[in-house]
Design an enzyme around this catalytic site. Structure first.
Site, PDB file in Angstrom:
ATOM      1  CG  ASP A  94      -0.118  -0.210   2.533  1.00 19.15           C
ATOM      2  OD1 ASP A  94       1.116   0.035   2.549  1.00 19.15           O
ATOM      3  OD2 ASP A  94      -0.729  -0.624   3.533  1.00 19.15           O
ATOM      4  CD  GLU A 116       0.524  -6.615   2.769  1.00 18.70           C
ATOM      5  OE1 GLU A 116       1.148  -7.220   3.640  1.00 18.70           O
ATOM      6  OE2 GLU A 116       0.639  -5.381   2.573  1.00 18.70           O
ATOM      7  CD  GLU A 130       0.265   4.284   4.792  1.00 17.63           C
ATOM      8  OE1 GLU A 130       1.447   4.594   5.012  1.00 17.63           O
ATOM      9  OE2 GLU A 130      -0.697   4.885   5.322  1.00 17.63           O
ATOM     10  CG  HIS A 202       5.485   4.081  11.305  1.00 15.86           C
ATOM     11  ND1 HIS A 202       5.122   2.872  11.843  1.00 15.86           N
ATOM     12  CD2 HIS A 202       5.117   4.048   9.997  1.00 15.86           C
ATOM     13  CE1 HIS A 202       4.561   2.123  10.911  1.00 15.86           C
ATOM     14  NE2 HIS A 202       4.535   2.806   9.780  1.00 15.86           N
ATOM     15  NE  ARG A 204       2.533  10.437   5.467  1.00 19.22           N
ATOM     16  CZ  ARG A 204       3.145  11.554   5.095  1.00 19.22           C
ATOM     17  NH1 ARG A 204       2.693  12.714   5.512  1.00 19.22           N
ATOM     18  NH2 ARG A 204       4.198  11.513   4.313  1.00 19.22           N
ATOM     19  CG  HIS A 235       9.368   6.899  11.863  1.00 20.19           C
ATOM     20  ND1 HIS A 235       9.304   8.007  11.060  1.00 20.19           N
ATOM     21  CD2 HIS A 235       9.011   5.856  11.076  1.00 20.19           C
ATOM     22  CE1 HIS A 235       8.923   7.654   9.840  1.00 20.19           C
ATOM     23  NE2 HIS A 235       8.734   6.353   9.826  1.00 20.19           N
TER      24      HIS A 235
END
Length: 389
Positions: A94, A116, A130, A202, A204, A235
């Site tokens: 993604d 996937e 994603e 991590h 967003r 991160h």
């Protein structure tokens, strides 16, 4: 058959490894191209997974704007694809690289295979971006390699023909099993405290207040339970890392000694950490799958997950970016070894480690039956020279 496999992030590389190996074993000309979306330390990862990139594209300095990243990926990868002239483009998951690769396949009329496929969280804004990337790739792809029955069902609800879907398992299981074989038995230096909690953050949607809240929850846990230790790989985003560090300011020295904030771990080191962990706390999708493979209970610091199989098999629980709920769930497991053990299913819902072979078999069978007209053969060396030019 000429196959272009695109990777950009570290999870892309990990989850593409078994596909690349299987395609090469089938005799395909496989061109592994790294987009440079994650540029740090990828050469070591490729070596560990026994892969050799055909080309690594440098995107150069850039900000955090998704529009800028998309534009650079499309502009940079377009001539690479044109010169390689693949018969199939394989994209993974993604990421922005996967979306760019699918778009370029469409623009250049090259069929796209989506590894996937079919993962859905339910809302287009989480995980961001994603979730929408996945849905857009579905509209483009010719082959949809779904990891689980639930992913197949999601694709069918969206109108994807059953003949275009193959349930394969998830290639993350292939990679983890491969990695643990390479690592061998646990070494003495891999010993950890009785209750090691590995933490990552991590996403967003968790940047800023969310990560700070996760940090507050972990701090309370360390202060409350004297035999709990924390390993938190930070991160690469400076703001995300700063929020984590701030959560531990002023912690008593005896508690602070049980907290390790480290640079991002190399894949072998993360595998080692997982097999020595008592618990994983994460907002990562791939790590949810890896935790199940390593039989480590996972608390998911998100409101929803596109891997609901982790929840249905009992291996994970959603806690959100909520300090109090996180503390309560850790305390529940701490007080009850039976509840902790119940979150360690013996069998992963994400497959048996042969997903890559299934994917390669479908693609080579399509080629052998004449679905795509053969193209003039060019050696990898000649194509590499064309890309370099």
């Amino acid at each position: 058959m000429r196959v272009l496999v695109l990777t950009g992030t570290r999870p892309d590389i990990i989850k593409s490894a078994s596909v690349v190996h299987a395609l090469e074993a089938e005799g395909c000309q496989t061109f592994l191209v790294h987009s440079g979306q994650h540029e740090g330390a990828v050469s070591a990862l490729y070596r560990f997974l026994e892969m050799q990139p055909f080309a690594v594209v440098r995107l150069g300095p850039r900000g955090t704007r998704l529009a800028e990243l998309n534009a650079r990926l499309l502009d940079t990868l377009d001539p690479v694809m044109a010169r390689v002239r693949p018969d199939v483009v394989v994209v993974q998951g993604d990421t922005t690289t996967a979306l760019a690769g699918a778009l370029l396949g469409f623009y250049q009329r090259v069929p796209v295979a989506h590894v996937e496929a079919g993962l859905r969280s339910g809302g287009c804004d989480e995980p961001f971006p994603e979730e929408l990337n996945r849905r857009l790739i579905t509209r483009i792809a010719t082959w949809h390699f779904a990891p689980t029955p639930l992913a197949v069902a999601c694709l069918r609800r969206e109108g994807v023909a059953l003949k275009a879907i193959t349930m394969t398992g998830n290639t993350v299981v292939d990679a983890a099993l491969f990695g643990y074989r390479r690592l061998g038995p646990r070494a003495p230096e891999e010993s950890y405290a009785p209750r090691l909690i590995v933490v990552t953050a991590h996403r967003r949607e968790n940047w800023g207040a969310g990560i700070a809240e996760i940090g507050r929850g972990m701090r309370r846990i360390v202060e409350r339970f004297a035999d709990v230790s924390v390993l938190w790989p930070l991160h690469a985003n400076p703001e995300a890392a700063a929020a984590v560090r701030a959560a531990w300011d002023g912690l008593a020295p005896d508690a602070r000694a049980r907290v390790r904030l480290v640079d991002p771990l190399a894949y072998p080191d993360m595998l080692r950490a997982l097999r020595g962990a008592w618990l994983l706390v994460t907002d990562s999708g791939g790590l949810q799958e890896e935790a199940v493979t390593a039989r480590v209970p996972v608390l998911i610091t998100r409101r929803q997950t596109e891997r609901p199989e982790v929840l249905s098999c009992g291996a994970g629980r959603l806690v959100g970016a909520d300090a109090r709920r996180l503390e309560a769930e850790v305390a529940r497991l701490y007080r009850s070894p039976a509840k902790w053990e119940a979150m360690r299913p013996a069998r992963s819902p994400f497959g048996d480690g042969t997903a890559g072979a299934r994917i390669a078999a479908v693609l080579t069978r399509a080629w052998a039956t004449g679905r795509h007209a053969p193209r003039p053969t060019t050696t990898n060396g000649q194509a590499r020279a064309a890309v370099a030019s």
